[in-house]
Enzyme design. Structure first.
Site, short mmCIF file in Angstrom:
data_model
loop_
_atom_site.label_atom_id
_atom_site.label_comp_id
_atom_site.label_asym_id
_atom_site.label_seq_id
_atom_site.Cartn_x
_atom_site.Cartn_y
_atom_site.Cartn_z
N ASP A 483 0.81 -1.22 0.00
CA ASP A 483 0.00 0.00 0.00
C ASP A 483 0.84 1.27 0.00
O ASP A 483 0.35 2.34 -0.33
CB ASP A 483 -0.83 0.05 1.29
C1 BGC Z 1 -2.92 -3.80 4.41
C2 BGC Z 1 -2.64 -4.72 3.24
C3 BGC Z 1 -1.36 -4.34 2.58
C4 BGC Z 1 -0.23 -4.31 3.59
C5 BGC Z 1 1.09 -3.86 2.99
C6 BGC Z 1 -1.73 -3.79 5.34
O1 BGC Z 1 -1.94 -2.85 6.32
O2 BGC Z 1 -4.07 -4.25 5.08
O3 BGC Z 1 -3.69 -4.65 2.31
O4 BGC Z 1 -1.09 -5.28 1.58
O5 BGC Z 1 -0.57 -3.44 4.65
O6 BGC Z 1 1.08 -2.52 2.66
#
Ligand code: BGC
Length: 811
Positions: A483
């Site tokens: 993200d």
């Molecule tokens: C989110 C995921 C994401 C991960 C890495 C998490 O907080 O829920 O969807 O893939 O972070 O960024």
């Protein structure tokens, strides 16, 4: 240092020191009514949605930590104490908290009184049952006063925290006999109320917080408890609470049970009222009577236990390593069910008001629980698919109450669609139920746009094909799985969120991780098409996959590892060319899992690079070197201090990708070493450093560049649970459901002699014995089913509802 111990026979973690390094919590509830409860009785309750239907209030980020909960105050002479130590914090003569499968038992003893509070949500009940068992363990008669206490939340937890100008005037309650009803807003648009009851006549009650606690006091010294007498207050606005006051006499050796129920009721519009202004309590009384004796509570608890016995009977490992057995058989599966229920919404790190059910997250969570509750998995898949757009892209999340997608936490994450292929194929392999593909599923929750679920998968696949960038690699959109790698978003404004800020126009950043993901799940799509006779679709899809492999080979290999991405300007991310962030874990994971470079040695080389550059004592960090300054063109990732979260933290969700990659190239020792580094049961002895619960995974452990390597955060709600379960059960232990059988392909440490697994699959029970006389990691030499040799290591589906013996010899 440890703060308790595992009781594997009872499937409990027993905490014996209330001052754990962080509140160590548990979840109660299995369907739609849930409670979070800490080892000192903190936490809160909600129905379906932690934001929109919050029953009780909780204070995050407060001092001291973990404020608000389900408290029982005992006044024994001048001594006031709580069975869970908090909030009064009187030193107890003994203390324990047993977190079990959907129940928690907090027990304290003080001055020859033992008080045990059992908390659970019975199956099929929209209420929490609490049984307080008081016992006089001394030799003189005792007269005690007991005060219960909860604080109502005014339903919408976000509004409750902010909109005081209205909310201080809306609170309404009713009290009838021993039941306190919370009916704020019931007379207008709500058809629901909550109640808190006890199964015995009370001496008094309070429903006004200020009267109960005192304006300048805290939970630790409420006026009413200090005075030893309730005030029988009726709340008019301000902050409604519910407290019962009971007087109890106990002879030496005598024991008494009190049963409290915290329930949620919905009434139909024409049945809301008993008389003007008086709520219809019929359903509440029904729930109360369901649990009004200890026998009924015992029965409900026994039902809950057998529900969990059944869930946990589907995959049972017996190995020489009890830390491994307890992860595989109990806690990892338990955590997977919790992530199924909560996605990323409500934990001690997720406020319940921020995130709903994630499209990407919930699809991945499914691989951890589909064997336990396949029917509910199917419903979940279809709910998620219904939020997809016709072009295959997706809302990043939806609210569990309404099941509607929203873009409150951004959209346009181009990996999202592919996870639907993973969840759907995992579901069909587990169940054999191909009919899910024919279900008519709306796009964007619009029934008029419904198409078959298969067409949703097709849309997912082609969303990638239709969105390729200059190197023929997938466009990343806002971000991919990571993200925080926001390659098209250039934010110099501290007041905007990286997740929702406008993407830079015409962004052509590409993701090698999505490319690997596409090859892996694209292959699954092809297999599925072949399976259902769509061979033309399969062929066309295969061509796109081959093109993608070609693009990875041409533009995705950096010399010693896979490139991570191309940025907005077309520059490599995760390359030796870069000053920082030369190598990233995600593309190594997905490309090696997809088998890219398996034949020409690049997969091995990429994994060796991971070992050399990313591995550390506590797990594999996400990238290296960590970013030490803000790179505007990378987005959120470089905002984190080095070693934390997506900037070179040990992001436990992605470590299993490397474990699986290692098993693909046959390195069982490496795979299992990585497994042990982050599996919580192996970290119990360093609980003071690790800080979060030793029975569940945390999302992140501080990496080697951090101030305090090894310190974890964000326990419970993380894809780590499902992925580690998937890696250990399907790739290391190697029991993989397939469309037409159970493939057995272990990849284990060489020194293991073998192990046994009982696996329920498609109605049969397989007792699988794996022997490793030659001490290899991988390679099945012989397979026997019920004494007969099989030509391959795929156990065909017998489907006679019986028990079967399977023997596998590695060599
Ligand atoms: C989110 C995921 C994401 C991960 C890495 C998490 O907080 O829920 O969807 O893939 O972070 O960024």
């Amino acid at each position: 240092m440890k703060y308790g111990h595992f009781d594997d026979a009872a499937r409990e973690y027993v905490i014996t020191e209330p001052k754990t390094p962080y509140p160590w919590i548990n979840y109660l509830g299995n369907h739609d009514f849930f409670t979070l409860i800490s080892n000192t009785s903190g936490g809160y309750t909600f129905y379906k949605d932690a934001k929109f239907r919050r029953l009780t209030r909780y204070r995050y980020n407060n001092v001291p930590i973990d404020n608000g909960g389900k408290y029982f105050y005992i006044k024994d002479g001048d001594t006031i104490w709580n069975p869970g130590w908090k909030p009064v914090k009187t030193k107890l003569d003994s203390y324990s908290c047993r977190h079990g499968m959907s129940y928690t038992i907090v027990r304290g003893e003080k001055n020859s009184i033992s008080a045990e509070a059992l908390y659970f949500v019975p199956l099929h009940c929209r209420g929490e049952v609490q049984r307080v068992r008081l016992k006089n363990t001394g030799s003189v008669k005792k007269s005690l006063k007991l005060f219960s206490f909860i604080e109502w939340c005014l339903w919408n937890a976000e509004d409750d925290m902010t909109n005081f100008q209205r909310n201080f005037s809306t609170g309404e309650v009713e009290v009838k006999d021993s039941v306190i009803f919370h009916k704020t807003e019931y007379k207008e648009r709500r058809n629901h109320f909550a109640f808190y009851s006890v199964n015995t006549p009370i001496k008094g009650f309070d429903t006004d917080r200020e009267a109960f606690i005192g304006l300048y006091n805290g939970f630790e010294n409420p006026d009413v408890v200090s005075d030893g007498k309730s005030k029988n207050t009726i709340a008019h606005g301000w902050s409604p609470v519910a407290s019962h006051y009971l007087e109890i006499e106990l002879n030496p050796g005598e024991e008494k049970d009190l049963i409290f129920v915290l329930g949620y009721i919905e009434n139909e519009d024409d049945k809301k009222w008993e008389s003007k202004g008086v709520i219809n309590k019929e359903k509440a009384y029904q729930m109360i009577s369901d649990f009004d004796s200890s026998e009924k509570v015992d029965r409900a608890l026994a039902e809950l236990r057998s529900y969990w016995d059944e869930l946990l009977s589907k995959y049972v490992l017996s190995s020489a390593d009890k830390k491994l057995d307890r992860m595989v058989n109990i806690w990892n599966q338990y955590q997977c069910m919790v992530t199924f229920n909560m996605s990323r919404s409500a934990s001690y790190f997720e406020s319940g008001i921020g995130r709903g059910m994630g499209f990407r997250d919930s699809n991945q969570d499914l691989i951890g629980f589909v064997h336990q509750v396949p029917d509910r998995a199917k419903e979940r898949i279809l709910d998620i698919a219904a939020t997809q757009f016709e072009n295959g892209s997706a809302y990043h999340q939806y609210q569990p109450l309404t099941k509607r997608g929203n873009d409150a936490i951004g959209g346009n994450f181009n990996d999202d669609p592919l996870w639907l292929i993973l969840s759907t194929t995992a579901y069909i392999k587990e169940t054999g139920d191909f009919s899910i593909l024919d279900e008519m599923v709306p796009f964007d929750n619009d029934e008029s746009k419904a198409k078959s679920h298969f067409e949703h998968l097709e849309a997912s696949f082609y969303h990638i094909v239709n969105n390729l960038g200059p190197h023929n690699l997938p466009l990343i959109g806002r971000a991919d799985w990571n993200d925080c790698l926001n390659l098209n978003c250039f934010s110099s404004n501290p007041n905007e969120s990286f997740q929702t800020t406008e993407n830079k126009k015409g962004g052509t950043a590409e993701s090698v991780m999505i490319a690997g993901l596409f090859v892996l799940y694209g292959n699954e799509f092809v297999k599925l098409c072949e399976k259902i006779g769509k061979s033309d679709e399969a062929k066309t899809a295969q061509k796109h996959i081959n093109d993608m492999i070609e693009a990875i080979n041409q533009h995705g290999w950096d010399g010693n590892w896979f490139v991570r991405a191309y940025d907005f300007f077309g520059k490599k991310v995760g390359s030796d060319e870069n000053e920082e962030g030369k190598i990233f874990i995600e593309s190594q994971g997905f490309c090696t899992m997809a088998g890219i470079g398996a034949e020409d040695g690049r997969a091995k080389q990429a994994l060796d690079s991971v070992k050399e550059r990313l591995d550390c004592e506590y797990g594999i960090v996400l990238n290296n070197p960590a970013f030490t300054k803000y790179y505007i063109e990378y987005g959120e990732i470089s905002t984190y201090p080095a070693g934390y979260k997506e900037n070179a933290g040990i992001f436990c969700h992605n470590n299993p990708w490397i474990m699986i990659g290692e098993t693909i190239i046959g390195r069982g020792d490496e795979a299992f070493n990585y497994y042990k580094k982050i599996a919580p049961s192996y970290l119990e002895d360093i609980s003071d450093l690790h800080r979060t619960e030793p029975y569940v995974y945390a999302q992140m452990i501080a990496g080697k560049d951090a101030f305090k390597p090894g310190e974890a955060k964000n326990s419970w709600l993380t894809g780590t649970a499902a992925w580690n379960y998937y890696a250990i059960t399907q790739y290391i232990l190697g029991i993989q459901p397939d469309y037409d059988g159970l493939v057995i392909e272990p990849c284990i440490p060489k020194k293991w002699d073998g192990f046994k697994i009982t696996r329920k699959f498609r109605g049969d029970t397989y007792h699988i014995t794996v022997k490793n006389p030659a001490h290899v990691s991988k390679g099945v030499k012989t397979t026997e089913l019920d004494g007969n040799a099989l030509a391959s290591n795929k156990i065909p589906i017998v489907e006679d509802g019986r028990e079967h013996e399977v023997t596998i010899v590695l060599g």
